[in-house]
Structures are given as structure tokens and as C-alpha cells.
Design an enzyme around this catalytic site. Structure first.
Site, PDB file in Angstrom:
ATOM      1  N   LYS A 121       0.835  -1.211   0.000  1.00 48.57           N
ATOM      2  CA  LYS A 121       0.000   0.000   0.000  1.00 48.57           C
ATOM      3  C   LYS A 121       0.866   1.255   0.000  1.00 48.57           C
ATOM      4  CE  LYS A 121      -1.603   1.464   4.089  1.00 48.57           C
ATOM      5  NZ  LYS A 121      -1.413   2.837   4.587  1.00 48.57           N
ATOM      6  N   ASN A 122       1.846   1.307   0.898  1.00 50.48           N
ATOM      7  CA  ASN A 122       2.604   2.544   1.079  1.00 50.48           C
ATOM      8  C   ASN A 122       3.608   2.803  -0.039  1.00 50.48           C
ATOM      9  OD1 ASN A 122       1.117   3.114   3.307  1.00 50.48           O
ATOM     10  ND2 ASN A 122       2.697   2.518   4.804  1.00 50.48           N
ATOM     11  N   ARG A 178      -8.422  -0.540   5.035  1.00 45.40           N
ATOM     12  CA  ARG A 178      -7.504   0.439   4.438  1.00 45.40           C
ATOM     13  C   ARG A 178      -6.162  -0.193   4.109  1.00 45.40           C
ATOM     14  NH1 ARG A 178      -7.150   6.111   7.362  1.00 45.40           N
ATOM     15  NH2 ARG A 178      -5.631   6.233   5.684  1.00 45.40           N
TER      16      ARG A 178
HETATM   17  C1  EPZ Z   1       4.812   6.759   6.364  1.00 40.38           C
HETATM   18  O1  EPZ Z   1       4.137   7.867   6.961  1.00 40.38           O
HETATM   19  C2  EPZ Z   1       3.815   5.627   6.328  1.00 40.38           C
HETATM   20  N1  EPZ Z   1       2.665   6.032   5.556  1.00 40.38           N
HETATM   21  C3  EPZ Z   1       3.390   5.228   7.733  1.00 40.38           C
HETATM   22  O2  EPZ Z   1       2.537   4.086   7.646  1.00 40.38           O
HETATM   23  C4  EPZ Z   1       4.647   4.858   8.528  1.00 40.38           C
HETATM   24  O3  EPZ Z   1       4.274   4.581   9.864  1.00 40.38           O
HETATM   25  C5  EPZ Z   1       5.658   6.008   8.490  1.00 40.38           C
HETATM   26  O4  EPZ Z   1       5.951   6.370   7.125  1.00 40.38           O
HETATM   27  C6  EPZ Z   1       6.977   5.679   9.186  1.00 40.38           C
HETATM   28  O5  EPZ Z   1       7.554   4.552   8.570  1.00 40.38           O
HETATM   29  C7  EPZ Z   1       2.687   6.006   4.241  1.00 40.38           C
HETATM   30  O6  EPZ Z   1       3.679   5.645   3.620  1.00 40.38           O
HETATM   31  C8  EPZ Z   1       1.433   6.379   3.536  1.00 40.38           C
HETATM   32  P1  EPZ Z   1       7.125  10.083   8.287  1.00 40.38           P
HETATM   33  P2  EPZ Z   1       4.756   9.326   6.892  1.00 40.38           P
HETATM   34  O7  EPZ Z   1       7.047  11.362   7.555  1.00 40.38           O
HETATM   35  O8  EPZ Z   1       5.508   9.480   5.616  1.00 40.38           O
HETATM   36  C9  EPZ Z   1       7.666  13.389  11.726  1.00 40.38           C
HETATM   37  C10 EPZ Z   1       0.605   2.803   8.057  1.00 40.38           C
HETATM   38  O9  EPZ Z   1       0.128   2.269   9.102  1.00 40.38           O
HETATM   39  N2  EPZ Z   1       7.506  14.395  10.662  1.00 40.38           N
HETATM   40  O10 EPZ Z   1       8.266   9.166   7.989  1.00 40.38           O
HETATM   41  O11 EPZ Z   1       3.677  10.291   7.188  1.00 40.38           O
HETATM   42  C11 EPZ Z   1       6.375  12.607  11.961  1.00 40.38           C
HETATM   43  O12 EPZ Z   1       5.480  13.315  12.786  1.00 40.38           O
HETATM   44  C12 EPZ Z   1       1.169   4.210   8.093  1.00 40.38           C
HETATM   45  O13 EPZ Z   1       0.581   2.241   6.945  1.00 40.38           O
HETATM   46  C13 EPZ Z   1       7.695  15.732  10.959  1.00 40.38           C
HETATM   47  O14 EPZ Z   1       7.997  16.106  12.099  1.00 40.38           O
HETATM   48  O15 EPZ Z   1       5.755   9.268   8.121  1.00 40.38           O
HETATM   49  C14 EPZ Z   1       6.890  11.336  12.562  1.00 40.38           C
HETATM   50  O16 EPZ Z   1       7.132  11.517  13.922  1.00 40.38           O
HETATM   51  C15 EPZ Z   1       0.953   4.889   9.386  1.00 40.38           C
HETATM   52  N3  EPZ Z   1       7.521  16.661   9.962  1.00 40.38           N
HETATM   53  C16 EPZ Z   1       8.233  11.127  11.832  1.00 40.38           C
HETATM   54  O17 EPZ Z   1       8.578  12.404  11.293  1.00 40.38           O
HETATM   55  C17 EPZ Z   1       7.186  16.303   8.685  1.00 40.38           C
HETATM   56  O18 EPZ Z   1       7.048  17.192   7.828  1.00 40.38           O
HETATM   57  C18 EPZ Z   1       8.188  10.107  10.700  1.00 40.38           C
HETATM   58  O19 EPZ Z   1       7.093  10.381   9.847  1.00 40.38           O
HETATM   59  C19 EPZ Z   1       7.015  14.937   8.394  1.00 40.38           C
HETATM   60  C20 EPZ Z   1       7.189  14.004   9.398  1.00 40.38           C
END
Ligand code: EPZ
Length: 426
Positions: free
Chosen positions: A22-23, A406
Site C-alpha cells: 500500500k505505502n 484500508r
Molecule cells: C509513512 O508515513 C507511512 N505512511 C506510515 O505508515 C509509517 O508509519 C511512516 O511512514 C513511518 O515509517 C505512508 O507511507 C502512507 P514520516 P509518513 O514522515 O511518511 C515526523 C501505516 O500504518 N515528521 O516518515 O507520514 C512525523 O510526525 C502508516 O501504513 C515531521 O515532524 O511518516 C513522525 O514523527 C501509518 N515533519 C516522523 O517524522 C514532517 O514534515 C516520521 O514520519 C514529516 C514528518
């Protein structure tokens, strides 16, 4: 609303085909905005999130053909996406709110059309999840990015310029947004401290097939030489490592023996290592991975979630379900999201003994769990309850099944085929 009824206590035995990730699929679909030519994607999972993103892309003018048919509400395994013309650059709140991954249209839209307006996704069950790094990255490439009335407005009427983008923390989504945008920027972009999750690699491979010039795929530094245009391509989505890891834990929690068809060991090295320490054997087969529990019970093992190749946050809840029936204790520390223990109170209702202190949860393994009616507020938390129910004595009802829909294709069918007693109640 659908529910899932599970009668626990059956060993899982057999084989489970792993769907496309999915991701990875969501990001690769967003990449279709970067070209006027057709992107043909195969091995897409049949999931609600795929349909949601298809609806977002349609608003921007992407023509979508599924298994040969135009339109339709459901994603097929093969999808052809053609953005001959970008007809709209606004991703509205209604759609982005439903699925945060919609924010991934930001980079491609500003790179191709010079303008994008994307709703801020807002918080979600697992944490506040800001998008400041997405914005920072696009600003570095010369876009004028500001927040107004709940929307990110990004403008680059004269195109983007390559630059060095250094991320202070690893972000999968921000890396992907900047990577896509940089493919059409003028000159060289270097993304330092880039996420190197396999899904980012899959996106990069698809972009390369479309004509992008990217080096460093699979490492934490990506170097992109911008090109004036990208073309169409055919791309097969990688297998879903999180789905595979989830079923590996399902096999372990039921003392079963399951072959995960299509699963790849190199995407799950930290999970395989942790499961090994817990007493679960994972071996490579010609078709994927075989998972079997050696002893009577698994052993308690400490785990900390980390960016790839560390233990994935998307398997933390499932691992907690497994540890709740382990021999001994396990300390589980969540370092990626600040609020990803929503499954704890529900697991406790099934007899798990878990104490949360800040970012860590102490799980004291029990001899067994008991069935209960439970529900959870996100995808991985929900599936952890399914795992617990598979091991529990008696019947469990998992509510709010739409979370599972989802991210898990044919969950009941895949588990039932291995001997689980699982049914969906409409
Ligand atoms: C991706 O989310 C995945 N989603 C998530 O899977 C997954 O848990 C996550 O990566 C971590 O591996 C998709 O790919 C659609 P991040 P993403 O940006 O890209 C902080 C699932 O269950 N951050 O790597 O949104 C953030 O808050 C989902 O399938 C900022 O501070 O995650 C987090 O603490 C849930 N500022 C950390 O970085 C930003 O601008 C990592 O988030 C962006 C992120």
C-alpha cells in the site's frame, strides 16, 4: 458497520500470498502527475486507500483505467494513469483528511504545473504528524510555500531549482515529496538524511523507469539530476513488508507454520532478527519466507522502533500482541510516533498485561488471552487485535473493520485459508 468475528485457538498452517505494498503503491500513483504519458502499474493491492488516492488524482485531471475499464470505484490490480493535462491543482480538505498520503501530490503538482494547493492533513490517531519538512524541502527547491486558510500553497511559476535538502529527522513522506519534485527541477538536488524505506526505493525505481536520473537509491543520500520531462513507464509494486510481517506474527502467536508468498527477507531483516530471538524461525524459501514457532511459547524480547532498516513502527502493535503471550517480559519503545499505543487498553481487555511509561511499554507475557469485543482507532492497532484474537481462548469481535480494509486485502480469506476461524459480519 462491518465487524470481524474470530474464534481463537487455532494454529495457522498453510500459505498466504502477500499483496502489493500500500505505502509504495500510493506514492507511485502520485508520480503519475509528473508526466503526460501513461504510467502502467501492476500488483496494486485492492484497498480503500488506493481508491481514495485515485479520487484525488482524478480531481487533478488524471485519467484512470483499471484492468482496462475507465473509472469505477475500486482499484484493480493493474492501473493505467494518464495525466495528459493537469486540470486542477487543489487537493481539498475532504479528500486529504481521509488519507494523509494525499499530501504526496504536493511535490509532483508544483513541479509539473508550477502551483499546488493542498489541504493540511491535520493530526491523526497516531500523533500530530506535521508536514513542515515537506514544505521546507520544497522551499529549498525554490518554491514559494505558505500556509493560508488551512491549505499549503506552493508556487514555482518558473520551475524548481535543484538544491541541497538536509532533513533533521528521517521522514518517508517528505523524502518522497522532494524526490518527486526534484526529478523535474533544473540542476542537481541532494537529499541528505533521506528515508530509505523499501517503499521509497520502489518509488525511485519507478521514477527511474520514467526517465528520472537518481543515484543513491537504498541509501540515506539521494542525488537527483533534474530532467525537462518524464515519460510513461510500466512498474510492478513491491510486496508489502508490513503485511508480511503481520502474518509472520500471526503464525508465531498461534504456534503455526506459514509460508508468506512473495515476502522478501531483505525488507524484514530487523523483524526476522527480533522474531529469531523470540524463538520464531523465519527461513527463505523459493517463493518467499516460511515462519514457524519452535517452542511452546515465544520468549519476551525488547524492541525499539526505528527508521528502516530498524524495526518498523508499522509492526509495533502486532509485536505487542505477540509479546503479550510471551514467556517473560518485553520492553517496547516507540520512537517514530508520539501516540502509537492505542491498542494497549484493548489488548488489556483481552488479558494482556501492559504498562505504558512515556514512549515505552512494559509487556509482561501471560499464559493466555481471552476473547473480547474490541475496537481500535488505526490500521495497525486494529490488526494487532486480530492477532490477539487468533491466540485468545473463545470468541472475539473486532469492531471498526474499515481501518483494516484500508491496509489489509482479503484479511479474512487469507487467515481462513490457513485454518483460522474468522468471519466478517456485515
Ligand atoms: C509513512 O508515513 C507511512 N505512511 C506510515 O505508515 C509509517 O508509519 C511512516 O511512514 C513511518 O515509517 C505512508 O507511507 C502512507 P514520516 P509518513 O514522515 O511518511 C515526523 C501505516 O500504518 N515528521 O516518515 O507520514 C512525523 O510526525 C502508516 O501504513 C515531521 O515532524 O511518516 C513522525 O514523527 C501509518 N515533519 C516522523 O517524522 C514532517 O514534515 C516520521 O514520519 C514529516 C514528518
Amino acid at each position: 458497520m462491518d465487524k470481524i468475528k474470530i474464534h481463537g485457538g487455532r494454529r495457522l498452517e498453510g500459505e498466504i500470498p502477500i499483496s502489493g505494498a500500500k505505502n509504495a503503491a500510493l506514492k507511485v500513483m502520485a508520480a503519475s502527475l509528473l508526466t503526460a504519458d501513461t504510467l502502467r502499474l501492476s500488483n496494486l493491492p485492492h484497498l480503500v486507500d488506493i481508491t481514495t488516492l485515485a479520487n484525488v488524482l482524478a480531481q487533478h485531471g488524471v485519467q484512470i483505467r483499471m484492468n482496462g475499464a475507465v473509472g469505477g470505484g475500486h482499484a484493480g490490480r493493474v492501473l493505467e494513469l494518464t495525466a495528459a493535462e493537469i486540470t486542477g491543482t487543489r487537493a481539498p480538505y475532504d479528500l486529504v483528511r481521509k488519507m494523509r498520503a494525499s499530501v504526496l501530490v504536493l511535490g509532483p503538482l508544483v513541479a509539473r504545473a508550477g502551483h499546488a494547493e493542498v489541504s493540511l492533513p491535520g493530526g491523526c490517531a497516531i500523533g500530530t504528524r506535521p508536514v513542515d519538512l515537506h514544505m521546507k524541502g520544497l522551499r529549498a527547491l525554490g518554491a514559494d510555500v505558505e500556509l493560508r486558510e488551512g491549505y499549503i500553497h506552493a508556487d514555482a511559476p518558473n520551475g524548481l531549482r535543484g538544491a541541497e535538502v538536509v532533513f533533521p529527522v528521517v521522514s518517508v513522506g517528505a523524502t518522497e515529496n522532494v524526490l518527486m519534485a526534484a526529478t523535474l527541477a533544473e540542476g542537481e538536488t541532494r537529499i541528505v538524511n533521506a528515508a530509505h524505506e523499501p517503499e521509497v526505493g520502489d518509488l525511485a525505481q519507478c521514477l527511474i523507469s520514467m526517465g528520472a536520473k537518481i543515484e543513491g537509491v537504498g541509501t540515506d543520500t539521494l542525488t537527483i539530476q533534474g530532467v525537462p520531462r518524464l515519460g510513461g513507464a510500466e512498474h510492478t509494486i513491491i510486496a508489502d513488508r508490513i503485511e508480511a510481517g503481520t502474518y509472520a506474527m500471526a503464525a508465531a502467536i498461534t504456534g503455526g507454520d506459514v509460508e508468506l508468498i512473495g515476502a522478501r527477507a531483505e525488507h524484514l531483516s530487523s523483524v526476522i532478527e527480533v522474531l529469531g530471538r523470540a524463538g520464531v524461525t523465519v527461513s527463505e524459501t523459493e517463493r518467499g519466507l516460511r515462519v514457524a514457532r519452535a517452542g511452546d511459547r515465544v520468549q519476551g524480547v525488547d524492541v525499539m522502533t526505528e527508521p528502516f532498516p530498524g524495526f518498523p513502527t508499522d509492526l509495533q502493535a502486532q509485536f505487542m500482541a505477540l509479546m503479550s503471550v510471551a514467556e517473560g517480559a518485553s520492553m517496547i519503545t516507540e520512537t517514530i510516533f508520539e501516540n502509537r499505543f492505542m491498542h494497549v487498553p484493548e489488548l488489556s481487555r483481552m488479558g494482556a498485561d501492559v504498562n505504558v511509561h512515556g514512549a515505552s511499554a512494559m509487556v509482561r507475557g501471560q499464559a493466555g488471552l481471552t476473547g473480547a469485543e474490541v475496537m481500535a482507532t488505526d490500521l495497525r492497532a486494529s490488526v494487532s487485535l486480530v492477532l490477539a484474537a487468533l491466540a485468545a481462548e473463545g470468541e472475539s469481535i473486532v469492531n471498526r473493520v474499515y481501518h483494516l480494509d484500508r491496509g489489509y486485502e482479503d484479511l479474512e480469506a487469507k487467515l481462513s485459508a490457513c485454518g483460522a476461524r474468522v468471519e466478517r459480519i456485515k
